[in-house]
Write a protein that holds these residues in place. Structure first.
Motif, PDB file in Angstrom:
ATOM      1  N   ASN A   1      47.789  48.826  28.167  1.00 49.81           N
ATOM      2  CA  ASN A   1      47.073  48.741  29.421  1.00 49.81           C
ATOM      3  C   ASN A   1      46.042  47.626  29.319  1.00 49.81           C
ATOM      4  OD1 ASN A   1      46.097  49.435  31.976  1.00 49.81           O
ATOM      5  ND2 ASN A   1      44.547  50.753  31.067  1.00 49.81           N
ATOM      6  N   ILE A   2      45.952  46.843  30.368  1.00 50.25           N
ATOM      7  CA  ILE A   2      44.919  45.812  30.435  1.00 50.25           C
ATOM      8  C   ILE A   2      44.283  45.873  31.821  1.00 50.25           C
ATOM      9  CG2 ILE A   2      46.528  43.995  31.125  1.00 50.25           C
ATOM     10  CD1 ILE A   2      44.795  42.058  29.454  1.00 50.25           C
ATOM     11  N   ASN A   3      42.977  45.830  31.839  1.00 50.67           N
ATOM     12  CA  ASN A   3      42.227  45.872  33.080  1.00 50.67           C
ATOM     13  C   ASN A   3      41.335  44.640  33.124  1.00 50.67           C
ATOM     14  OD1 ASN A   3      40.951  46.584  35.412  1.00 50.67           O
ATOM     15  ND2 ASN A   3      40.089  48.489  34.633  1.00 50.67           N
ATOM     16  N   LEU A   4      41.523  43.814  34.132  1.00 48.69           N
ATOM     17  CA  LEU A   4      40.773  42.564  34.261  1.00 48.69           C
ATOM     18  C   LEU A   4      40.015  42.583  35.587  1.00 48.69           C
ATOM     19  CD1 LEU A   4      43.683  40.292  33.039  1.00 48.69           C
ATOM     20  CD2 LEU A   4      41.660  40.952  31.730  1.00 48.69           C
ATOM     21  N   PRO A   5      38.811  43.143  35.590  1.00 53.34           N
ATOM     22  CA  PRO A   5      38.060  43.278  36.843  1.00 53.34           C
ATOM     23  C   PRO A   5      37.703  41.933  37.472  1.00 53.34           C
ATOM     24  CG  PRO A   5      36.908  44.351  35.008  1.00 53.34           C
ATOM     25  CD  PRO A   5      38.099  43.662  34.443  1.00 53.34           C
ATOM     26  N   ARG A  18      43.014  35.706  36.775  1.00 55.85           N
ATOM     27  CA  ARG A  18      43.142  36.951  35.995  1.00 55.85           C
ATOM     28  C   ARG A  18      44.600  37.225  35.651  1.00 55.85           C
ATOM     29  NH1 ARG A  18      38.717  35.766  36.419  1.00 55.85           N
ATOM     30  NH2 ARG A  18      36.839  37.027  36.489  1.00 55.85           N
ATOM     31  N   ALA A  22      46.343  37.932  32.080  1.00 60.10           N
ATOM     32  CA  ALA A  22      47.243  39.069  31.830  1.00 60.10           C
ATOM     33  C   ALA A  22      48.575  38.588  31.261  1.00 60.10           C
ATOM     34  CB  ALA A  22      47.464  39.861  33.116  1.00 60.10           C
ATOM     35  N   PRO A  37      51.186  48.708  38.156  1.00 60.32           N
ATOM     36  CA  PRO A  37      50.613  49.522  39.229  1.00 60.32           C
ATOM     37  C   PRO A  37      50.200  48.576  40.359  1.00 60.32           C
ATOM     38  CG  PRO A  37      49.030  49.299  37.449  1.00 60.32           C
ATOM     39  CD  PRO A  37      50.276  48.552  37.044  1.00 60.32           C
ATOM     40  N   THR A  42      44.912  44.840  47.982  1.00 61.00           N
ATOM     41  CA  THR A  42      44.289  43.553  47.688  1.00 61.00           C
ATOM     42  C   THR A  42      44.539  42.558  48.826  1.00 61.00           C
ATOM     43  OG1 THR A  42      46.262  42.881  46.465  1.00 61.00           O
ATOM     44  CG2 THR A  42      44.416  43.777  45.178  1.00 61.00           C
ATOM     45  N   GLU A  77      50.575  51.707  44.515  1.00 58.17           N
ATOM     46  CA  GLU A  77      49.367  52.521  44.529  1.00 58.17           C
ATOM     47  C   GLU A  77      48.681  52.536  45.880  1.00 58.17           C
ATOM     48  OE1 GLU A  77      46.937  50.915  41.394  1.00 58.17           O
ATOM     49  OE2 GLU A  77      47.600  52.522  40.078  1.00 58.17           O
TER      50      GLU A  77
END
Length: 100
Positions: A1-5, A18, A22, A37, A42, A77
């Motif tokens: 899992n990678i989350n790039l705010p 971003r 990723a 997801p 967006t 989502e």
């Protein structure tokens, strides 16, 4: 899992910066498949949007994921702009599935 705010109100260009981060992490990890997801919230006109993604941006996202040449599982989502949800979905999946 990678989350790039991203900061609220980010332009589409920030999203794709971003995404480049990723894609680099994916290349480093070398997974056998990718789980995405996918939130259509967006989209620039979505009432929940904090990023200004265009219709063309969803095509570009799909094309970028197709370029990984691996199985992709997409979990939808969010997406609350019902008027444009179908268009954004079609554009994403065309980018993901159609070759040039």
């Amino acid at each position: 899992n990678i989350n790039l705010p991203m900061p609220h109100g980010s332009p589409e260009s920030t999203f794709f910066e971003r995404l480049d981060d990723a894609l680099a992490a994916i290349a480093l990890f070398q997974p056998q498949a990718l789980i995405v997801p996918l939130g259509f919230d967006t989209y620039q006109q979505d009432p929940q949007s904090k990023v200004a993604m265009s219709h063309a941006g969803f095509t570009r996202l799909g094309e970028a994921l197709r370029g990984l040449n691996m199985p992709v599982l997409v979990l939808q989502e969010g997406g609350y702009d019902i008027e444009h949800l179908r268009e954004n979905g079609l554009r994403f999946f065309r980018g993901l599935l159609e070759s040039d």
